[in-house]
Enzyme design. Structure first.
Site, PDB file in Angstrom:
ATOM      1  CG  ASP A   1      -1.879   1.152   1.324  1.00  0.00           C
ATOM      2  OD1 ASP A   1      -1.590   2.043   0.619  1.00  0.00           O
ATOM      3  OD2 ASP A   1      -2.726   1.016   2.149  1.00  0.00           O
ATOM      4  CG  HIS A   2       3.262   4.094  -3.179  1.00  0.00           C
ATOM      5  ND1 HIS A   2       4.177   4.673  -2.372  1.00  0.00           N
ATOM      6  CD2 HIS A   2       3.789   3.927  -4.469  1.00  0.00           C
ATOM      7  CE1 HIS A   2       5.274   4.925  -3.022  1.00  0.00           C
ATOM      8  NE2 HIS A   2       5.161   4.607  -4.282  1.00  0.00           N
ATOM      9  NE  ARG A   3      -4.180   3.919   1.285  1.00  0.00           N
ATOM     10  CZ  ARG A   3      -5.039   3.286   1.577  1.00  0.00           C
ATOM     11  NH1 ARG A   3      -6.212   4.244   1.427  1.00  0.00           N
ATOM     12  NH2 ARG A   3      -5.321   2.215   1.989  1.00  0.00           N
TER      13      ARG A   3
END
Length: 416
Positions: free
Chosen positions: A388-390
């Site tokens: 999850d790039h967040r």
């Protein structure tokens, strides 16, 4: 006074359930601790124990009824000396948001069982989990359209609002529907109704792929030394009835790598990121009708033998449908291994609210160039990390995979 039996919350995320079967009938004497029904959740079919004693005076929900909200009354017990079979019974609704006045429905005959709770005022419907989630995120729950039973607002509806792009009009969440109700073909077919588990899998993974920005990194691990060490260890364990699998090494290596790279052991939470101090690894297990992910707690602190024993126990109970909620909730990281099916490489979908999942392929013989520049044969296994790039950046993911590779290619380091 009658005693109300409610649809229980059998896991922290459960909002609705299916009443699969009643194991008692009206008029039966019930003692505290008796198993009275089977409840089907998104994960398993579980037994419902009575917390009270009395006579089962009224069953309000028929067996096989789906999408029953947590907190809805499903049956009534009468206490000793009380007879409510021929009396009007006042049943409260499940807790709701909105008008604080309690709406009640009077049930007078068994013929009303199929709809024991009826709204008599226009009020906002939301699950307790959705209310709490909206409050934490600062979202006005009254502005959200619900996709749960009878328009009820559930957690995924709140998540859809929170994760929508900034400065973009927020569409009302829509339930996923098949593009065609009836196949446009003359090919014979059969239909099978979705189980609660399959419905939840469809909902959660659609939410994950449409709201979580995935990225993927793949690394190749040479596992010949691991296979040799596994063979030696299994000879030692043979007299004790134990046997290590490659997956046990993978779980141990992932736990140690998460301890070494704590920035990968995280969860995105709106305007915060949670950094977990323990690596609780959820391991995907295929069962009839779907998938479940029992959790190996403190994988970084357990030896290979303990991980192996825990995994065998969890997998066995998962396939038997006897896992408890605490067995499959609360993981911080997931592993999905399809190597035993001959799959070389795949990318797994993140299981929210986790921020990463590691997909393990099959070990296969390949030509590789060794440190001396010679071409030799080695057993190579592809490992793909979905992030999850967040919450996780590429450099952190790469650091985790590098640590994981060191442990997997040098298994003696896992024993230290």
């Amino acid at each position: 006074m009658s005693i109300e039996i409610f649809m229980p919350a059998l896991s922290p995320t459960m909002e609705i359930g299916t009443l699969a079967k009643w194991l008692v009938k009206e008029g039966d004497k019930i003692s505290r601790g008796d198993i009275i029904a089977e409840i089907e959740t998104d994960k398993a079919t579980m037994e419902l124990e009575s917390n009270d004693e009395g006579t089962l005076a009224r069953i309000l929900i028929d067996p096989g009824t789906e999408d029953i909200p947590v907190g809805q009354i499903i049956a009534l017990l009468s206490e000793e000396g009380e007879n409510i079979v021929d009396m009007d019974v006042v049943v409260k609704e499940p807790p709701q948001v909105g008008n604080p006045a309690s709406t009640k429905t009077t049930i007078t005959t068994p013929s009303t069982r199929t709809s024991p709770v009826t709204n008599t005022v226009n009020r906002l419907k939301a699950s307790p989990l959705a209310k709490r989630f909206a409050k934490q995120a600062g979202v006005n729950i009254a502005d959200i359209s619900g996709t749960g039973p009878q328009g009820r607002i559930i957690k995924r509806d709140v998540e859809a609002i929170i994760t929508a792009p900034v400065n973009t009009p927020l569409p009302a969440p829509q339930q996923i529907a098949p593009t065609e109700q009836i196949p446009q073909t003359d090919i014979p077919f059969t239909q099978e109704k979705l189980s609660s588990m399959r419905k939840i899998i469809a909902s959660r993974l659609t939410l994950s792929k449409t709201t979580v920005p995935h990225f993927y990194l793949t690394i190749n691990c040479e596992i010949d030394i691991l296979l040799e060490q596994r063979k030696l260890l299994n000879k030692t364990l043979a007299g004790q009835g134990g046997k290590l699998s490659v997956n046990d090494f993978v779980i141990r290596a992932a736990g140690l790598a998460l301890r070494q790279v704590p920035a990968a052991n995280v969860q995105y939470a709106g305007d915060e990121i949670y950094y977990f101090e323990r690596a609780d690894i959820a391991v995907a297990v295929a069962i009839d009708g779907g998938l479940i992910t029992p959790v190996i707690r403190s994988a970084c602190a357990k030896g290979l033998g303990q991980i192996s024993n825990d995994m065998k126990d969890l997998a066995s109970r998962a396939r038997a449908g006897t896992l408890m909620p605490e067995d499959y909730t609360g993981g911080t990281f997931s592993i999905s291994n399809l190597g035993m099916f001959g799959i070389n490489e795949f990318s797994a979908i993140i299981n929210p609210p986790q921020a990463a999942i590691l997909a393990i392929g099959a070990g296969e013989k390949r030509p590789v160039v060794n440190q001396k520049g010679s071409i030799v044969t080695a057993t190579v296994m592809n490992c793909t990390l979905s992030c999850d790039h967040r919450a996780i950046d590429g450099a952190v993911a790469a650091e985790f995979l590098a640590a994981f590779k060191v442990y997997l290619e040098n298994p003696m380091a896992m024993l230290l």
